[in-house]
Design a protein around this motif. Structure first.
Motif, PDB file in Angstrom:
ATOM      1  N   ILE A 302      -3.156 -13.669   9.019  1.00 16.65           N
ATOM      2  CA  ILE A 302      -2.365 -12.525   8.540  1.00 16.65           C
ATOM      3  C   ILE A 302      -2.928 -11.185   9.775  1.00 16.65           C
ATOM      4  O   ILE A 302      -2.045 -10.167   9.566  1.00 16.65           O
ATOM      5  N   GLY A 303      -3.783 -11.717  10.511  1.00 18.23           N
ATOM      6  CA  GLY A 303      -4.024 -10.560  11.177  1.00 18.23           C
ATOM      7  C   GLY A 303      -3.232  -9.704  12.260  1.00 18.23           C
ATOM      8  O   GLY A 303      -3.217  -8.407  11.945  1.00 18.23           O
ATOM      9  N   PRO A 304      -2.231 -10.550  12.875  1.00 18.82           N
ATOM     10  CA  PRO A 304      -1.248  -9.630  13.539  1.00 18.82           C
ATOM     11  C   PRO A 304      -0.504  -8.843  12.670  1.00 18.82           C
ATOM     12  O   PRO A 304       0.141  -7.768  13.207  1.00 18.82           O
ATOM     13  N   ALA A 305      -0.142  -9.609  11.708  1.00 15.40           N
ATOM     14  CA  ALA A 305       0.860  -8.545  10.712  1.00 15.40           C
ATOM     15  C   ALA A 305       0.012  -7.118  10.288  1.00 15.40           C
ATOM     16  O   ALA A 305       0.878  -6.318  10.113  1.00 15.40           O
ATOM     17  N   LEU A 362      -7.289  -7.521  17.397  1.00 20.60           N
ATOM     18  CA  LEU A 362      -6.425  -6.769  16.674  1.00 20.60           C
ATOM     19  C   LEU A 362      -6.522  -5.344  17.384  1.00 20.60           C
ATOM     20  O   LEU A 362      -5.312  -4.843  17.623  1.00 20.60           O
ATOM     21  N   LEU A 363      -7.609  -5.061  17.902  1.00 21.21           N
ATOM     22  CA  LEU A 363      -7.577  -3.664  18.431  1.00 21.21           C
ATOM     23  C   LEU A 363      -6.623  -3.844  19.745  1.00 21.21           C
ATOM     24  O   LEU A 363      -5.978  -2.542  20.102  1.00 21.21           O
ATOM     25  N   ALA A 382       0.119 -13.125  18.324  1.00 24.11           N
ATOM     26  CA  ALA A 382       0.578 -13.821  16.927  1.00 24.11           C
ATOM     27  C   ALA A 382       0.927 -15.480  17.374  1.00 24.11           C
ATOM     28  O   ALA A 382       0.693 -16.158  16.364  1.00 24.11           O
ATOM     29  N   GLY A 383       1.575 -15.572  18.450  1.00 25.06           N
ATOM     30  CA  GLY A 383       2.089 -16.896  18.882  1.00 25.06           C
ATOM     31  C   GLY A 383       0.889 -17.834  19.306  1.00 25.06           C
ATOM     32  O   GLY A 383       1.176 -18.970  19.274  1.00 25.06           O
ATOM     33  N   ALA A 384      -0.199 -17.306  19.259  1.00 25.32           N
ATOM     34  CA  ALA A 384      -1.379 -17.952  19.610  1.00 25.32           C
ATOM     35  C   ALA A 384      -2.267 -18.396  18.400  1.00 25.32           C
ATOM     36  O   ALA A 384      -3.198 -18.382  18.104  1.00 25.32           O
TER      37      ALA A 384
END
Length: 395
Positions: A302-305, A362-363, A382-384
């Motif tokens: 959920i990091g990219p979200a 994320l940064l 996110a795709g990775a």
């Protein structure tokens, strides 16, 4: 006298400059001290996947992003409860909502938009028709998740694997909220299709009808026997009913569209397969020999979200629109069929020093920290989501 006047004028000018500097500094400090409060909607605080995601958000993200705070809901299992939490969260000053479950997306987004609050679905599947209803709303950021096709494949691959292992010809299928939840519905349909194909048979009812049944139903064809049990087994009454139904004619294999831990101890020697999450309990089930197949999300997926929500609450929502619409970004599952493989993936799924999606990852896609960040960068990160990509990021 003239010299005195000059001194007074200089002192006044100096005091004004100092005042302006002081105000600017105070404003800067206030901006730095501003906390972005984000509401989080969950269905069961005791659920291990919910706890895993919470540990990542509060225990990892919260410690690294000091300007963020999270406000969690209690157990939200109805539309009324969700709307009540949204109203309470808005009153508490949240700037965004991360909703892990949703009952009426259009209504929920509309309420948030009316109050200037952003809304995102961080780990979900939203059907295209529902998505289209809210895609143009600037306060709906979008969703991250498998999508219907991957959800179906997750169920199908599990059914095919367990059938191929020839553990039993009798199956107990926990369909969760398949009647109203598109994720569970697609998983259950995939399982049913795979079993019928493996046995070369066809039930009288379609897989879609069986998957969305609101009451337990048992079907047979050739050597294959399947009982479909609907409902959220994490709810005590539902779990007890599921066990009672299972005990009428114990199946050799239990496949679940949802976490199975709540009733795992009551399923005897049945081989288990579940779509769930990489959690400690699932590790124990693998180690004990009960769990044979896990198709799961992992803590930091959920990091990219979060990064998408952070971009919105820090003033960059428009920079991350897809042709001025909300985005739909696909992320899938990791899969394990033994304890050793589970352990290898679990170690990377969460942690402080080793994390599939780290703070630094994320940064790079947060525009407040990297002015060059854009939607394509977010999509690429996110795709990775797959295990090999996560391993490469940590090298």
């Amino acid at each position: 006298m003239k010299k005195l006047k000059k001194i007074i004028v200089l002192l006044l000018a100096l005091s004004m400059v100092l005042a302006m500097v002081s105000c600017a500094k105070k404003q800067e400090e206030e901006e730095e001290a501003h906390i972005h409060k984000i509401g989080v909607v969950v269905y069961d605080l005791k659920d291990e996947q919910v706890q895993a995601f919470r540990e990542y958000l509060e225990g990892y993200i919260g410690k690294n992003f000091s300007d963020v705070d999270f406000l969690y809901s209690a157990e939200v299992t109805t539309e009324e409860q969700e709307m009540q939490f949204l109203n309470d969260a808005i009153a508490a000053g949240v700037e965004g909502i991360m909703a892990f479950n949703s009952f009426d997306l259009e209504k929920e987004v509309e309420l948030c938009a009316e109050n200037g609050v952003y809304f995102i679905r961080p780990s979900s599947t939203t059907d295209p028709e529902t998505f289209d209803k809210v895609a143009n709303n600037p306060y709906f950021l979008g969703y991250f998740g498998p999508g219907s096709e991957i959800e179906y494949e997750a169920g199908y691959d599990m059914g095919a694997y367990l059938a191929d292992e020839q553990m039993s010809d009798s199956y107990f299928l926990l369909s969760g909220g398949a009647g109203t939840n598109v994720m569970h519905e697609q998983r259950a349909e995939g399982m049913l299709d795979a079993l019928q194909e493996a046995y070369g048979v066809q039930f009288e009812q379609s897989s879609a009808e069986l998957a969305s049944a609101s009451e337990p139903v048992s079907v047979e064809a050739g050597n294959l026997k399947v009982t479909v049990f609907p409902g959220y087994i994490g709810v005590p009454d539902v779990g007890e009913k599921a066990v009672a139904e299972f005990e009428k004619d114990p199946a050799g294999v239990v496949m679940s569209t949802i976490p199975v831990q709540a009733i795992a101890d009551s399923l005897g020697d049945a081989s288990l397969g579940t779509v769930d999450c990489y959690t400690e309990t699932n590790g124990e089930l693998f180690k004990n020999g009960n769990l044979k197949y896990l198709c799961g999300k992992y803590e930091s997926i959920i990091g990219p979200a979060f990064a998408a929500m952070y971009n919105a609450v820090t003033g960059y929502s428009e920079d991350f629109r897809e042709d001025e619409k909300a985005f739909a970004i696909q992320q899938g599952f990791w899969t394990s069929t033994n304890y050793q493989d589970f352990q290898k993936k679990y170690e990377l799924s969460s942690g402080i020093t080793l994390n599939a999606y780290s703070y630094e990852d994320l940064l790079d896609v947060c525009k407040a920290h990297n002015p060059e960040a854009n939607l394509n960068d977010l999509k690429e990160l996110a795709g990775a989501w797959d295990f090999d990509s996560a391993v490469q990021r940590r090298k």
